[in-house]
Scaffold this motif. Structure first.
Motif, PDB file in Angstrom:
ATOM      1  N   ASP A 143       0.859  -1.181   0.000  1.00  0.00           N
ATOM      2  CA  ASP A 143       0.000   0.000   0.000  1.00  0.00           C
ATOM      3  C   ASP A 143       0.898   1.235   0.000  1.00  0.00           C
ATOM      4  OD1 ASP A 143      -2.155   1.747   0.203  1.00  0.00           O
ATOM      5  OD2 ASP A 143      -2.134   1.692   2.398  1.00  0.00           O
ATOM      6  N   TRP A 144       1.045   1.841  -1.167  1.00  0.00           N
ATOM      7  CA  TRP A 144       1.953   2.993  -1.288  1.00  0.00           C
ATOM      8  C   TRP A 144       1.265   4.069  -2.123  1.00  0.00           C
ATOM      9  CZ3 TRP A 144       5.739   4.497   1.510  1.00  0.00           C
ATOM     10  CH2 TRP A 144       6.594   5.498   1.070  1.00  0.00           C
ATOM     11  N   ARG A 145       0.906   5.194  -1.464  1.00  0.00           N
ATOM     12  CA  ARG A 145       0.133   6.270  -2.098  1.00  0.00           C
ATOM     13  C   ARG A 145       0.815   7.612  -1.864  1.00  0.00           C
ATOM     14  NH1 ARG A 145      -3.917   6.187   1.453  1.00  0.00           N
ATOM     15  NH2 ARG A 145      -3.141   4.398   2.615  1.00  0.00           N
ATOM     16  N   PRO A 146       1.970   7.827  -2.485  1.00  0.00           N
ATOM     17  CA  PRO A 146       2.724   9.060  -2.219  1.00  0.00           C
ATOM     18  C   PRO A 146       2.011  10.329  -2.693  1.00  0.00           C
ATOM     19  CG  PRO A 146       3.686   7.864  -4.050  1.00  0.00           C
ATOM     20  CD  PRO A 146       2.656   6.963  -3.459  1.00  0.00           C
ATOM     21  N   GLU A 147       1.084  10.211  -3.635  1.00  0.00           N
ATOM     22  CA  GLU A 147       0.393  11.404  -4.139  1.00  0.00           C
ATOM     23  C   GLU A 147      -0.715  11.881  -3.190  1.00  0.00           C
ATOM     24  OE1 GLU A 147       1.497  13.038  -6.551  1.00  0.00           O
ATOM     25  OE2 GLU A 147       2.852  11.592  -7.520  1.00  0.00           O
ATOM     26  N   GLU A 148      -1.063  11.093  -2.186  1.00  0.00           N
ATOM     27  CA  GLU A 148      -2.069  11.496  -1.211  1.00  0.00           C
ATOM     28  C   GLU A 148      -1.386  12.235  -0.063  1.00  0.00           C
ATOM     29  OE1 GLU A 148      -4.562   8.329   0.053  1.00  0.00           O
ATOM     30  OE2 GLU A 148      -4.976   7.621  -1.994  1.00  0.00           O
ATOM     31  N   PRO A 149      -1.674  13.523   0.136  1.00  0.00           N
ATOM     32  CA  PRO A 149      -0.958  14.338   1.132  1.00  0.00           C
ATOM     33  C   PRO A 149      -0.967  13.747   2.535  1.00  0.00           C
ATOM     34  CG  PRO A 149      -2.294  15.730  -0.292  1.00  0.00           C
ATOM     35  CD  PRO A 149      -2.656  14.317  -0.628  1.00  0.00           C
ATOM     36  N   GLU A 150      -2.102  13.213   2.971  1.00  0.00           N
ATOM     37  CA  GLU A 150      -2.179  12.686   4.327  1.00  0.00           C
ATOM     38  C   GLU A 150      -1.281  11.469   4.492  1.00  0.00           C
ATOM     39  OE1 GLU A 150      -5.525  10.981   7.515  1.00  0.00           O
ATOM     40  OE2 GLU A 150      -6.146  11.863   5.595  1.00  0.00           O
ATOM     41  N   PHE A 151      -1.336  10.547   3.527  1.00  0.00           N
ATOM     42  CA  PHE A 151      -0.484   9.358   3.584  1.00  0.00           C
ATOM     43  C   PHE A 151       0.985   9.760   3.560  1.00  0.00           C
ATOM     44  CE2 PHE A 151       2.112   6.196   1.442  1.00  0.00           C
ATOM     45  CZ  PHE A 151       1.788   5.022   2.111  1.00  0.00           C
ATOM     46  N   TRP A 152       1.335  10.707   2.688  1.00  0.00           N
ATOM     47  CA  TRP A 152       2.723  11.135   2.562  1.00  0.00           C
ATOM     48  C   TRP A 152       3.230  11.758   3.861  1.00  0.00           C
ATOM     49  CZ3 TRP A 152       6.785  10.172  -0.188  1.00  0.00           C
ATOM     50  CH2 TRP A 152       7.864  11.052  -0.162  1.00  0.00           C
TER      51      TRP A 152
ATOM     52  N   VAL B 124       9.471   6.947   5.266  1.00  0.00           N
ATOM     53  CA  VAL B 124       9.945   5.721   4.617  1.00  0.00           C
ATOM     54  C   VAL B 124      10.755   6.054   3.368  1.00  0.00           C
ATOM     55  CG1 VAL B 124       9.221   3.592   3.469  1.00  0.00           C
ATOM     56  CG2 VAL B 124       8.035   4.374   5.526  1.00  0.00           C
ATOM     57  N   ALA B 125      10.255   6.992   2.569  1.00  0.00           N
ATOM     58  CA  ALA B 125      10.953   7.355   1.338  1.00  0.00           C
ATOM     59  C   ALA B 125      12.327   7.941   1.640  1.00  0.00           C
ATOM     60  CB  ALA B 125      10.118   8.354   0.540  1.00  0.00           C
ATOM     61  N   ARG B 126      12.395   8.802   2.674  1.00  0.00           N
ATOM     62  CA  ARG B 126      13.676   9.413   3.026  1.00  0.00           C
ATOM     63  C   ARG B 126      14.681   8.349   3.466  1.00  0.00           C
ATOM     64  NH1 ARG B 126      12.132  12.663   6.891  1.00  0.00           N
ATOM     65  NH2 ARG B 126      11.704  14.433   5.510  1.00  0.00           N
ATOM     66  N   ARG B 127      14.235   7.396   4.263  1.00  0.00           N
ATOM     67  CA  ARG B 127      15.134   6.329   4.712  1.00  0.00           C
ATOM     68  C   ARG B 127      15.673   5.527   3.526  1.00  0.00           C
ATOM     69  NH1 ARG B 127      13.051   1.628   5.749  1.00  0.00           N
ATOM     70  NH2 ARG B 127      11.114   2.466   6.645  1.00  0.00           N
ATOM     71  N   ASN B 128      14.798   5.194   2.585  1.00  0.00           N
ATOM     72  CA  ASN B 128      15.254   4.459   1.404  1.00  0.00           C
ATOM     73  C   ASN B 128      16.184   5.302   0.538  1.00  0.00           C
ATOM     74  OD1 ASN B 128      13.784   1.613   0.787  1.00  0.00           O
ATOM     75  ND2 ASN B 128      12.467   2.897   2.071  1.00  0.00           N
ATOM     76  N   LEU B 129      15.916   6.609   0.462  1.00  0.00           N
ATOM     77  CA  LEU B 129      16.778   7.487  -0.331  1.00  0.00           C
ATOM     78  C   LEU B 129      18.189   7.536   0.247  1.00  0.00           C
ATOM     79  CD1 LEU B 129      17.292   9.625  -2.508  1.00  0.00           C
ATOM     80  CD2 LEU B 129      16.373  11.344  -0.929  1.00  0.00           C
ATOM     81  N   ILE B 130      18.300   7.664   1.568  1.00  0.00           N
ATOM     82  CA  ILE B 130      19.617   7.763   2.213  1.00  0.00           C
ATOM     83  C   ILE B 130      20.474   6.541   1.888  1.00  0.00           C
ATOM     84  CG2 ILE B 130      20.791   7.714   4.453  1.00  0.00           C
ATOM     85  CD1 ILE B 130      18.496   9.476   5.516  1.00  0.00           C
ATOM     86  N   TRP B 131      19.900   5.358   2.058  1.00  0.00           N
ATOM     87  CA  TRP B 131      20.695   4.155   1.823  1.00  0.00           C
ATOM     88  C   TRP B 131      20.872   3.862   0.341  1.00  0.00           C
ATOM     89  CZ3 TRP B 131      23.674   2.952   5.502  1.00  0.00           C
ATOM     90  CH2 TRP B 131      23.301   3.214   6.821  1.00  0.00           C
TER      91      TRP B 131
ATOM     92  N   GLU C  29       2.078  11.402   6.982  1.00  0.00           N
ATOM     93  CA  GLU C  29       2.062  10.523   8.149  1.00  0.00           C
ATOM     94  C   GLU C  29       3.024   9.351   8.020  1.00  0.00           C
ATOM     95  OE1 GLU C  29      -1.901   9.261   8.832  1.00  0.00           O
ATOM     96  OE2 GLU C  29      -2.638  11.244   9.404  1.00  0.00           O
ATOM     97  N   THR C  30       3.175   8.828   6.826  1.00  0.00           N
ATOM     98  CA  THR C  30       3.924   7.586   6.661  1.00  0.00           C
ATOM     99  C   THR C  30       4.958   7.643   5.543  1.00  0.00           C
ATOM    100  OG1 THR C  30       1.974   6.364   7.397  1.00  0.00           O
ATOM    101  CG2 THR C  30       3.708   5.085   6.324  1.00  0.00           C
ATOM    102  N   GLY C  31       4.527   8.082   4.367  1.00  0.00           N
ATOM    103  CA  GLY C  31       5.350   7.940   3.174  1.00  0.00           C
ATOM    104  C   GLY C  31       6.665   8.686   3.223  1.00  0.00           C
ATOM    105  N   GLN C  32       6.648   9.930   3.698  1.00  0.00           N
ATOM    106  CA  GLN C  32       7.849  10.752   3.661  1.00  0.00           C
ATOM    107  C   GLN C  32       8.998  10.135   4.441  1.00  0.00           C
ATOM    108  OE1 GLN C  32       7.179  14.764   4.947  1.00  0.00           O
ATOM    109  NE2 GLN C  32       9.225  15.452   4.412  1.00  0.00           N
TER     110      GLN C  32
END
Length: 504
Positions: free
Chosen positions: A29-38, A45-52, A40-43
């Motif tokens: 379940d990945w909905r980065p275009e939804e502001p609330e999801f991004w 997770v995405a940042r952690r994956n970007l760093i590594w 609360e959760t997405g940002q």
């Protein structure tokens, strides 16, 4: 890891089979275009994956270019290779790296971004451990060196898979920043390997602030360091990264972009920008050593020691890449790309002019290095300007690619319609696939440039180098002409299918 698993009612036999093969850390379940999801959760997770992802890609670039510096040390540790052979060792990783970029791009949807990062990082043990074995034995045949150097191309493929993976994590409004950071972090690996390798192996570096090791040069040390970092990157991907179950695209659909002329036009231009960046980065240590330094008196010889300056070109090209993207946002990608090629023509001719002033340096006569040394500041300054132009061109061409596909979708549909929305969505997917193809073709320049400098059909290395710069200048003139003709000219009547004059 699964944030929200697909419900049993929603699972098709195909998706159930896919899930059965999965082994942990999948996000369905990945909905980065939804502001609330991004928020609360997405940002997070995405940042952690970007760093590594940046760490793994940075390491890949470093291993990819490890031969660019180490080849200049081979003669000092007992190997007897000609300039042509050394340039071949520098070129081979770039050839393999360019060929691997497309399959690495397709691997992310197939195996998962986390899984493929683990695999691609672990594969870096092949070139690093092979390097450690080969450089410790002066009797190692040249063909073995060529084979091991070719495996360093595994690091070149990491860029494509890393960019494809991060592209899936971020919303459209934030892709530019995320991909820019990812690309810059990788490109900086070229500069840092050239900066730190001489220090690690005991060959001196950091503008002479670190002295050469008393025990001589030990090239295998660099291999052990980067082999250890490859293990760290593999474990980091295992513990801290995620796979996206929503990152689905079929290879057959992705490869449809190879039928479009715009893909090949942009690939041609990218050879001029990124191909020049990676090719010059690989060749610069040898160019400095062959033309401005002689090995007498030992241990550091006379003239300009390449280890103090070779990293600067890649550093400048990496730093200016985001600048190219910013300028393209402000003035248009095609205009900035044209200006970049114009600068590359001018400063490449300036580099050629400095080479015309040098005395050929095939001997161990210190007076030759002293004579050539006075021209080095001009050579370095002009060459760094070439690197700056390649970096700006890299950023602007990457800006052009999605703009071209978006323009074609808008041109063929009516605003505000469902057809327009569908066309824009398809254009975004095609642009992503095109970036993979264009990046693969463009990286071939990293192979062609060192080969042109080696020019085995030319006996005099200096003549080969001068001839190569003449060819490069002519190529940049052609690239500039193509950019203007296809994307900037304003004919009296612009056909409906033309992109000329649209200011991409």
């Amino acid at each position: 890891m699964t944030m929200t698993s697909t419900s049993q009612a929603e699972q098709t036999p195909e998706s159930t089979a896919v899930h059965a093969r999965r082994t942990g850390r999948w996000i369905d379940d990945w909905r980065p275009e939804e502001p609330e999801f991004w928020a609360e959760t997405g940002q997070q997770v995405a940042r952690r994956n970007l760093i590594w992802s940046i760490f793994a890609e940075h390491l890949g670039f470093s291993v990819w270019l490890i031969w660019s510096v180490s080849s200049a040390f081979l003669l000092s540790v007992g190997f007897s290779y000609s300039p042509q052979q050394l340039f071949l060792l520098v070129a081979l990783p770039n050839l393999v790296g360019s060929l691997l970029r497309l399959p690495y791009t397709l691997a992310v949807p197939k195996f998962g971004g986390r899984n493929w990062t683990m695999v691609s990082a672990a594969l870096l043990l092949v070139p690093t451990l092979g390097f450690a074995y080969a450089v410790q034995n002066p009797q190692t045949p040249f063909w073995v060196f060529c084979l091991i150097a070719a495996t360093a191309g595994l690091g070149g493929g990491n860029f494509a898979s890393s960019m494809a993976n991060i592209n899936f994590f971020y919303p459209a409004a934030k892709k530019g920043t995320a991909l820019g950071l990812n690309a810059a972090g990788g490109n900086l690996g070229v500069s840092l390997i050239q900066f730190f390798l001489p220090v690690i192996v005991g060959g001196a570096g950091i503008f002479g602030l670190v002295k050469a090791g008393e025990g001589g040069i030990n090239l295998e040390r660099a291999a052990w360091v980067y082999a250890g970092l490859a293990v760290v990157a593999t474990l980091a991907a295992y513990f801290f990264m995620d796979n996206l179950g929503t990152a689905i695209s079929k290879p057959r659909e992705q490869l449809q972009v190879v039928k479009k002329p715009q893909t090949w036009i942009m690939a041609f231009l990218y050879i001029g920008t990124f191909g020049s960046f990676i090719g010059y980065s690989a060749a610069m240590p040898l160019l400095i050593k062959l033309n401005f330094w002689v090995p007498e008196p030992a241990p550091l010889g006379t003239g300009i020691y390449f280890a103090y300056f070779a990293f600067l070109g890649a550093l400048v090209g990496s730093v200016t890449r985001p600048v190219g993207g910013w300028l393209a946002d402000k003035y248009g990608g095609a205009k900035v790309t044209l200006a970049a090629f114009g600068a590359m023509v001018f400063f490449t001719l300036a580099v050629l002019w400095t080479l015309m002033q040098l005395t050929p340096n095939p001997t161990k006569d210190p007076t030759i290095a002293t004579d050539n040394q006075s021209w080095f500041p001009f050579f370095l300054a002009f060459f760094l300007c070439v690197f700056a132009a390649t970096g700006i061109g890299n950023g602007s061409t990457y800006k052009m690619i999605p703009a071209i596909w978006r323009h074609e979708a808008e041109r063929d549909t009516t605003p505000g319609t469902a057809e327009r929305a569908t066309a824009l969505l398809a254009a975004n997917k095609q642009a992503s696939a095109a970036i993979g193809v264009i990046g693969a073709v463009g990286a071939i320049g990293g192979f062609l440039i060192p080969i042109a400098f080696s020019a085995p059909w030319v006996d005099d290395p200096m003549s080969a180098t001068k001839g190569a710069f003449v060819v490069f200048t002519a190529f940049y003139v052609v690239c500039a002409a193509v950019t203007w003709f296809v994307y900037l000219r304003k004919p009296a009547t612009v056909k409906a299918t033309s992109l000329a004059g649209v200011g991409i």
